[in-house]
Structures are given as C-alpha cells and as structure tokens.
Write a protein that holds these residues in place. Structure first.
Motif, PDB file in Angstrom:
ATOM      1  N   LEU A   1      19.841  35.016 -16.147  1.00 20.75           N
ATOM      2  CA  LEU A   1      19.691  36.192 -15.299  1.00 20.75           C
ATOM      3  C   LEU A   1      19.294  37.407 -16.145  1.00 20.75           C
ATOM      4  O   LEU A   1      20.129  38.208 -16.533  1.00 20.75           O
ATOM      5  CB  LEU A   1      20.985  36.463 -14.528  1.00 20.75           C
ATOM      6  CG  LEU A   1      20.875  37.432 -13.362  1.00 20.75           C
ATOM      7  CD1 LEU A   1      19.942  36.885 -12.293  1.00 20.75           C
ATOM      8  CD2 LEU A   1      22.247  37.680 -12.771  1.00 20.75           C
TER       9      LEU A   1
ATOM     10  N   LEU B   1      14.317  30.400  -9.962  1.00 21.35           N
ATOM     11  CA  LEU B   1      14.844  31.532 -10.734  1.00 21.35           C
ATOM     12  C   LEU B   1      16.341  31.382 -10.989  1.00 21.35           C
ATOM     13  O   LEU B   1      16.851  31.856 -12.004  1.00 21.35           O
ATOM     14  CB  LEU B   1      14.555  32.849 -10.009  1.00 21.35           C
ATOM     15  CG  LEU B   1      13.075  33.179  -9.810  1.00 21.35           C
ATOM     16  CD1 LEU B   1      12.919  34.474  -9.024  1.00 21.35           C
ATOM     17  CD2 LEU B   1      12.347  33.265 -11.145  1.00 21.35           C
ATOM     18  N   ARG B   2      17.037  30.708 -10.081  1.00 21.39           N
ATOM     19  CA  ARG B   2      18.482  30.494 -10.263  1.00 21.39           C
ATOM     20  C   ARG B   2      18.767  29.572 -11.446  1.00 21.39           C
ATOM     21  O   ARG B   2      19.861  29.586 -11.992  1.00 21.39           O
ATOM     22  CB  ARG B   2      19.090  29.915  -8.989  1.00 21.39           C
ATOM     23  CG  ARG B   2      19.156  30.904  -7.856  1.00 21.39           C
ATOM     24  CD  ARG B   2      19.862  30.310  -6.639  1.00 21.39           C
ATOM     25  NE  ARG B   2      19.885  31.273  -5.563  1.00 21.39           N
ATOM     26  CZ  ARG B   2      19.223  31.132  -4.417  1.00 21.39           C
ATOM     27  NH1 ARG B   2      18.503  30.042  -4.189  1.00 21.39           N
ATOM     28  NH2 ARG B   2      19.296  32.055  -3.494  1.00 21.39           N
TER      29      ARG B   2
ATOM     30  N   ALA C   1      18.253  40.796  -4.499  1.00 19.83           N
ATOM     31  CA  ALA C   1      17.877  39.704  -5.406  1.00 19.83           C
ATOM     32  C   ALA C   1      19.070  39.253  -6.237  1.00 19.83           C
ATOM     33  O   ALA C   1      19.321  38.051  -6.372  1.00 19.83           O
ATOM     34  CB  ALA C   1      16.735  40.156  -6.324  1.00 19.83           C
ATOM     35  N   ARG C   2      19.820  40.196  -6.768  1.00 18.08           N
ATOM     36  CA  ARG C   2      20.969  39.840  -7.616  1.00 18.08           C
ATOM     37  C   ARG C   2      22.032  39.109  -6.811  1.00 18.08           C
ATOM     38  O   ARG C   2      22.633  38.143  -7.294  1.00 18.08           O
ATOM     39  CB  ARG C   2      21.530  41.095  -8.287  1.00 18.08           C
ATOM     40  CG  ARG C   2      20.562  41.638  -9.335  1.00 18.08           C
ATOM     41  CD  ARG C   2      21.040  42.880 -10.071  1.00 18.08           C
ATOM     42  NE  ARG C   2      22.463  43.018 -10.077  1.00 18.08           N
ATOM     43  CZ  ARG C   2      23.119  44.148  -9.771  1.00 18.08           C
ATOM     44  NH1 ARG C   2      22.468  45.220  -9.453  1.00 18.08           N
ATOM     45  NH2 ARG C   2      24.416  44.186  -9.791  1.00 18.08           N
TER      46      ARG C   2
ATOM     47  N   LEU D   1      20.651  35.583  -6.160  1.00 18.57           N
ATOM     48  CA  LEU D   1      20.643  34.771  -7.376  1.00 18.57           C
ATOM     49  C   LEU D   1      22.056  34.368  -7.789  1.00 18.57           C
ATOM     50  O   LEU D   1      22.298  33.230  -8.177  1.00 18.57           O
ATOM     51  CB  LEU D   1      19.957  35.531  -8.521  1.00 18.57           C
ATOM     52  CG  LEU D   1      18.442  35.724  -8.370  1.00 18.57           C
ATOM     53  CD1 LEU D   1      17.930  36.710  -9.414  1.00 18.57           C
ATOM     54  CD2 LEU D   1      17.708  34.391  -8.473  1.00 18.57           C
ATOM     55  N   GLU D   2      22.995  35.302  -7.694  1.00 17.84           N
ATOM     56  CA  GLU D   2      24.369  35.008  -8.137  1.00 17.84           C
ATOM     57  C   GLU D   2      25.096  34.046  -7.208  1.00 17.84           C
ATOM     58  O   GLU D   2      25.831  33.175  -7.658  1.00 17.84           O
ATOM     59  CB  GLU D   2      25.186  36.296  -8.276  1.00 17.84           C
ATOM     60  CG  GLU D   2      26.590  36.012  -8.770  1.00 17.84           C
ATOM     61  CD  GLU D   2      27.373  37.248  -9.144  1.00 17.84           C
ATOM     62  OE1 GLU D   2      28.610  37.190  -9.076  1.00 17.84           O
ATOM     63  OE2 GLU D   2      26.772  38.265  -9.517  1.00 17.84           O
TER      64      GLU D   2
ATOM     65  N   LEU E   1      14.011  31.044  -4.226  1.00 16.08           N
ATOM     66  CA  LEU E   1      14.608  31.595  -5.452  1.00 16.08           C
ATOM     67  C   LEU E   1      15.213  30.508  -6.343  1.00 16.08           C
ATOM     68  O   LEU E   1      15.706  30.805  -7.425  1.00 16.08           O
ATOM     69  CB  LEU E   1      15.694  32.624  -5.106  1.00 16.08           C
ATOM     70  CG  LEU E   1      15.267  33.870  -4.335  1.00 16.08           C
ATOM     71  CD1 LEU E   1      16.477  34.734  -4.011  1.00 16.08           C
ATOM     72  CD2 LEU E   1      14.224  34.657  -5.101  1.00 16.08           C
ATOM     73  N   ASP E   2      15.200  29.246  -5.886  1.00 15.69           N
ATOM     74  CA  ASP E   2      15.868  28.176  -6.630  1.00 15.69           C
ATOM     75  C   ASP E   2      15.379  28.063  -8.072  1.00 15.69           C
ATOM     76  O   ASP E   2      16.181  27.853  -8.986  1.00 15.69           O
ATOM     77  CB  ASP E   2      15.713  26.831  -5.919  1.00 15.69           C
ATOM     78  CG  ASP E   2      16.580  26.753  -4.669  1.00 15.69           C
ATOM     79  OD1 ASP E   2      17.529  27.553  -4.549  1.00 15.69           O
ATOM     80  OD2 ASP E   2      16.290  25.899  -3.810  1.00 15.69           O
TER      81      ASP E   2
ATOM     82  N   ALA F   1      12.532  38.021  -8.560  1.00 14.62           N
ATOM     83  CA  ALA F   1      13.207  37.742  -7.285  1.00 14.62           C
ATOM     84  C   ALA F   1      13.032  38.915  -6.325  1.00 14.62           C
ATOM     85  O   ALA F   1      12.734  38.715  -5.138  1.00 14.62           O
ATOM     86  CB  ALA F   1      14.687  37.453  -7.528  1.00 14.62           C
TER      87      ALA F   1
ATOM     88  N   VAL G   1      13.793  38.186 -14.558  1.00  6.33           N
ATOM     89  CA  VAL G   1      14.084  37.228 -13.483  1.00  6.33           C
ATOM     90  C   VAL G   1      14.487  37.984 -12.210  1.00  6.33           C
ATOM     91  O   VAL G   1      14.027  37.661 -11.113  1.00  6.33           O
ATOM     92  CB  VAL G   1      15.182  36.231 -13.914  1.00  6.33           C
ATOM     93  CG1 VAL G   1      15.728  35.445 -12.730  1.00  6.33           C
ATOM     94  CG2 VAL G   1      14.645  35.288 -14.985  1.00  6.33           C
ATOM     95  N   VAL G   2      15.321  39.001 -12.355  1.00  7.25           N
ATOM     96  CA  VAL G   2      15.741  39.801 -11.205  1.00  7.25           C
ATOM     97  C   VAL G   2      14.536  40.505 -10.583  1.00  7.25           C
ATOM     98  O   VAL G   2      14.390  40.563  -9.358  1.00  7.25           O
ATOM     99  CB  VAL G   2      16.840  40.808 -11.606  1.00  7.25           C
ATOM    100  CG1 VAL G   2      17.148  41.763 -10.458  1.00  7.25           C
ATOM    101  CG2 VAL G   2      18.104  40.073 -12.041  1.00  7.25           C
TER     102      VAL G   2
END
Length: 177
Positions: A129, A124-125, A75-76, A79-80, A121-122, A137, A133-134
């Motif tokens: 963070l 959450l992006r 997930a991280r 997201l990153e 995941l958009d 995801a 949120v993580v």
C-alpha cells in the motif's frame, strides 16, 4: 442503512448533529484529523455496513460540473477492507443546491443516479500500500464515477479532471448566496 462521511461542520448545529448522529453518519475533520473518520469507516465496512464516501471530498468545482480529482479515502478504505467499491454517478443535485445555502426546490428538480459495477481493485490489493497504489485506485474510482456521469448526461467528460489545488475554487464567492 448507508452511513455517510459528512464534514464535521454539519455536526455543529445541535438539531442537525442529533439527526446525523442518530442516522449513524461519520463526522470528518477537514484539517488533518481525518484518521478518526477513516478508522470509523473501516470499522463500519468490516462490520458489513455500507459506507458512502464522496471521493472528491466536496461538491465538484469543475465549471462544467464533471467529477474532479479525488481524495484517497474511498480508495484506501476499499484497499484495506477488500470490500467492493461501487461507483455512483449522479446528475441534477447541483440544481437543488447550486453553491448556496438555500435549496432551490421549486420548480421540482430531477436527480438521476447510476450505479456501476464494482471498481477492479484486486490487483492493487496484492501490492504494498504505497502512495502510488492508492493514487491508482483513486483514479480508477473517479474514472468509473465519471463513466456513470457521462452515461447519465449523454456527453463526454474532459480528458483532464479539474484540480482545485491547481485551478482554485471558481465558486468560492458564490457559496454564501
């Protein structure tokens, strides 16, 4: 060529280390030093490479072999980097390595894999963070993987995922068989 996050213990065997290193695999320290592997995975994704992450961090310990609670790495990374996270469900590999060091190759085993659509995941992006949120995801990724496994198995997973931190490792004594 996909790169896998692999537990660092696999790199202790000289032959296996040469093979894993030549194949571009990324060693993961399990005792709080995951930042190095995480940084290497993020860098690889940013270069456009495919990085395979087992979001559970290990082979499932769920007694019925369903995906269990996940760790946050996949997930991280997703997201990153903004890279798509593709859920891959598989069924049958547990017959090859059923919590033992010796593979069971005979009779021949069937392993089925199913790749789903990228996990959404958009939304959450767009957010800060935070651990919540993580977690969201991570839960979405595991839900998507579970859906793939349900499709392969033709069965419905339990409503609650197995959590080793709560229920322990029921296979602990069988791993060395």
């Amino acid at each position: 060529m996909p790169r896998y996050l692999a537990k660092s213990g696999l790199f202790q065997n000289a032959f296996l280390r040469r093979f894993l290193t030549a194949a571009g695999q990324i060693p993961v320290e399990r005792e709080g030093k995951g930042a190095v592997a995480y940084a290497a995975a993020v860098e690889a994704v940013r270069r456009g490479e495919c990085v395979v992450v087992y979001p559970e961090g290990t082979i499932t310990r769920d007694p019925d072999m369903w995906p269990m609670t996940g760790k946050s790495g996949a997930a991280r990374i997703g997201l990153e980097t903004g890279a798509p996270v593709l859920p891959v469900g598989q069924w049958g590999a547990q017959q090859l390595l059923p919590y033992s060091k010796k593979p069971h190759l005979v009779p021949r085993k069937r392993v089925t894999m199913s790749v789903g659509e990228p996990v959404a995941l958009d939304d959450l992006r767009q957010r800060e963070l935070t651990p919540e949120v993580v977690k969201q995801a991570t839960d979405r990724i595991l839900a998507a993987i579970t859906a793939q496994v349900e499709e392969i198995r033709g069965a419905q997973a339990p409503a609650e995922r197995y959590d080793m931190r709560v229920s322990g490792d029921p296979y602990k004594d069988r791993k060395s068989a």
